[in-house]
Structures are given as structure tokens and as C-alpha cells.
Design an enzyme around this catalytic site. Structure first.
Site, mmCIF file in Angstrom:
data_model
loop_
_atom_site.group_PDB
_atom_site.id
_atom_site.type_symbol
_atom_site.label_atom_id
_atom_site.label_comp_id
_atom_site.label_asym_id
_atom_site.label_seq_id
_atom_site.Cartn_x
_atom_site.Cartn_y
_atom_site.Cartn_z
ATOM 1 N N GLU A 94 48.074 26.730 40.307
ATOM 2 C CA GLU A 94 47.521 25.519 39.715
ATOM 3 C C GLU A 94 47.469 25.561 38.194
ATOM 4 O O GLU A 94 47.188 24.544 37.552
ATOM 5 C CB GLU A 94 46.113 25.262 40.289
ATOM 6 C CG GLU A 94 46.153 24.845 41.759
ATOM 7 C CD GLU A 94 44.784 24.669 42.371
ATOM 8 O OE1 GLU A 94 43.808 25.223 41.826
ATOM 9 O OE2 GLU A 94 44.696 23.985 43.405
ATOM 10 N N GLU A 125 47.907 44.885 54.130
ATOM 11 C CA GLU A 125 46.682 45.058 53.344
ATOM 12 C C GLU A 125 46.226 46.515 53.281
ATOM 13 O O GLU A 125 45.440 46.899 52.412
ATOM 14 C CB GLU A 125 45.548 44.195 53.894
ATOM 15 C CG GLU A 125 44.913 44.697 55.174
ATOM 16 C CD GLU A 125 43.636 43.932 55.500
ATOM 17 O OE1 GLU A 125 42.593 44.594 55.624
ATOM 18 O OE2 GLU A 125 43.678 42.694 55.625
#
Length: 311
Positions: A94, A125
Site C-alpha cells: 500500500e 515458518e
């Protein structure tokens, strides 16, 4: 090679985390009317900003350090797994349309790569080695910042990213939702927003995810303010890439200058659609090339350029 944790080790770790705690008073939440569940959830969410508030001095210190490095050309890199990784990618994605940053200036790394945005990537992860590989691909420098994000504060990918970045001389920030986390301890700037047990046991996309989003909003937005990407609270570096943003650009110039529609259109046309240049030209009376030069000499800070233009 890093040894794998046993299932017993992992069970013991999770049992010690507030984000994973079981709440017996909610054991029959599925029997409640929908409105009651919604009220419970809304009440839980209401406490998140207060938890963030306890960390504001740490957040501010991290932002000042990040902005200092980005002013020298450094990058802001988020690294996380699962929800935490997705939030980092979201915040990074963004920045270009909001602040006209280069897509390489704010980067989101998620364990497992782009595929992990929509599906689970087995074992990603748990791999600090994967974090090191992802960071090495960026060619990390001492002017860059790596923000490890993990609700538990123990995710190997996030901790590994911070440890590797720090070893390379980069600035490091660790954002977790548990106290005394390995992630915060590994980072130069540790931020621990303790939101407590989740409504649904262990679902850290809820309060923990909301807390992480709020902090990431601050990290990127206030850093961009420090870098001169705003004029007051106006997004003067907005990238006009569609009709809505072009309309927003005209409105921003109008709010900043009070000029007429015709004057605004003329200034934006002459500045190639650059909002900062148009505002500077209208407020100081300089032409387009002069506005561009003054902004360049001022490091992109509109207020500084205005002072020089009217001196």
C-alpha cells in the site's frame, strides 16, 4: 544445521504464550446467539488500542531510527509467517499508491513466498535458513531496516530474519504480542503488544493481528511523514494511477492552495501530475522546472521547498 524442535518442545512453548491461552469462560461460545458473539468479539477488539498505547515510546523510537536510514536510501523490509507475513506484505503493497514510493523501497517477505499469501506452505515458518535466503536475495545493507513480525514472538522465520539482518549491520525491529519474546530480544528495537488470549483459542489473526496492523500502520505512515511524503495531513505524494486518485490529487491541491479548478488543472498539467510540484508552483508562484528543482534540493520536503521559494 538448526535442530528441529520436538512436538513436546513445541507444546511446552505454546502453553507458555498468552496468545495461545485457553479461556474456559468462552468454552460454550458456539451456543450463544450471533449478536452476543459479535458483542463479545467487539469488546475484545476494543482493548487492542490500549495495548498498543503501552508501546508508543518504543514504536516512536523505532520509527525515528527507520526514517533516518530511509532518508539515506535504505529500505523497510517486513518479515513474517502466516497472518503476520500477510500483514507485512499488505502494508508494503500500500505504500506505492499512497506515498509514491518505489515498490522496492518497502518490501514484505512472507515465509514460503507469494504462494503463502493464499495457502499454507508446509514448514516455511519453521525455517530461519529460509529467512536468511530471502534477505540475502535483497542484498541487505546497513541502511536497511528489517521488521520481524510474529504474534507468538518465537516464529523461527521472523526471529531468523532479525538475527541475520542484525549480523549484517541492518537496523532491526521485533514486533510480537507476548512478553519476553525471543523476537523482541533479538532486535535492536523490541515492541511487545500484549493483547491477551484470543476469543478463539490460538487464532492470532484476531486481536494479535489487529494489533500488528495498527503498529505497521504507524511504522510506515509516520516514517513517510518524517520523509516529507505528506504536507500536513495531505497525501501530497499520492500516485494518480486511476480516476479516483486523479480526482483525489485535484482535491489535495485544492485543499493545500485554495486555487481555482482552472488553476489547479493548469498546474497539474505543467507538473506532469505531480501534486507536490503543483502545490509549490501555486503557493510560491514559481514555474514547473523551478518547483521540481526546489523540491529536489529540499529532499522532497514541501515545507522546506516553500521556505526556500519565498526566501
Amino acid at each position: 544445521m538448526t535442530s528441529r524442535r520436538t512436538s513436546h518442545d513445541l507444546h511446552t512453548e505454546l502453553a507458555s504464550l498468552t496468545t495461545e491461552a485457553f479461556r474456559p469462560e468462552l468454552a460454550e461460545i458456539d451456543r450463544l446467539p450471533t449478536l452476543d458473539i459479535a458483542r463479545l468479539m467487539n469488546g475484545e477488539d476494543a482493548g487492542v488500542p490500549a495495548a498498543v498505547a503501552t508501546q508508543l515510546p518504543r514504536i516512536a523510537a523505532a520509527i525515528d531510527a527507520v526514517a533516518q536510514r530511509m532518508a539515506r536510501g535504505g529500505r523497510l523490509v517486513y518479515a513474517g509467517a502466516g497472518t503476520a507475513g500477510r500483514l507485512g506484505v499488505l502494508d508494503a503493497s500500500e505504500c506505492p499508491p499512497t506515498f509514491n514510493t518505489d515498490p522496492a523501497q518497502v518490501v514484505g517477505l512472507i515465509a514460503g513466498g507469494p504462494e503463502a499469501m493464499v495457502t499454507s506452505v508446509e514448514g516455511a515458518e519453521d525455517s530461519p535458513e529460509l529467512a536468511r535466503k530471502d534477505l540475502d536475495a535483497l542484498g541487505l545493507t546497513a541502511d536497511d531496516t528489517v521488521v520481524g513480525v510474529s504474534a507468538s514472538g518465537r516464529t523461527p522465520y521472523a526471529v531468523g530474519a532479525v538475527e541475520h539482518a542484525r549480523a549484517l549491520g541492518a537496523l532491526t525491529v521485533g514486533l510480537a504480542c507476548n512478553e519476553h519474546s525471543a523476537l523482541a530480544a533479538a532486535a535492536e528495537h523490541g515492541i511487545e503488544v500484549v493483547v491477551g488470549p484470543e476469543l478463539i483459542t490460538g487464532s492470532t489473526r484476531l486481536k494479535a493481528g489487529t494489533a500488528q496492523k495498527l503498529v505497521l500502520n504507524m511504522l510506515s505512515t509516520i516514517t513517510m511523514i518524517r520523509l516529507g511524503k505528506t504536507y500536513g495531513n495531505l497525501m501530497v505524494d499520492v500516485r494518480a494511477s486511476n480516476d479516483k486518485l486523479r480526482a483525489r490529487s485535484r482535491r489535495i491541491v485544492s485543499l493545500a492552495t485554495g486555487a481555482s479548478d482552472a488553476e489547479i488543472e493548469k498546474a497539474l498539467t505543467e507538473s506532469g501530475g505531480e501534486v507536490k510540484n503543483a502545490i509549490l508552483a501555486l503557493l510560491s508562484g514559481v514555474d514547473g522546472p523551478t518547483a521540481a528543482r526546489l523540491l529536489h534540493e529540499s529532499g522532497g520536503h514541501l515545507r522546506t521547498a516553500l521556505t526556500h521559494a519565498t526566501a
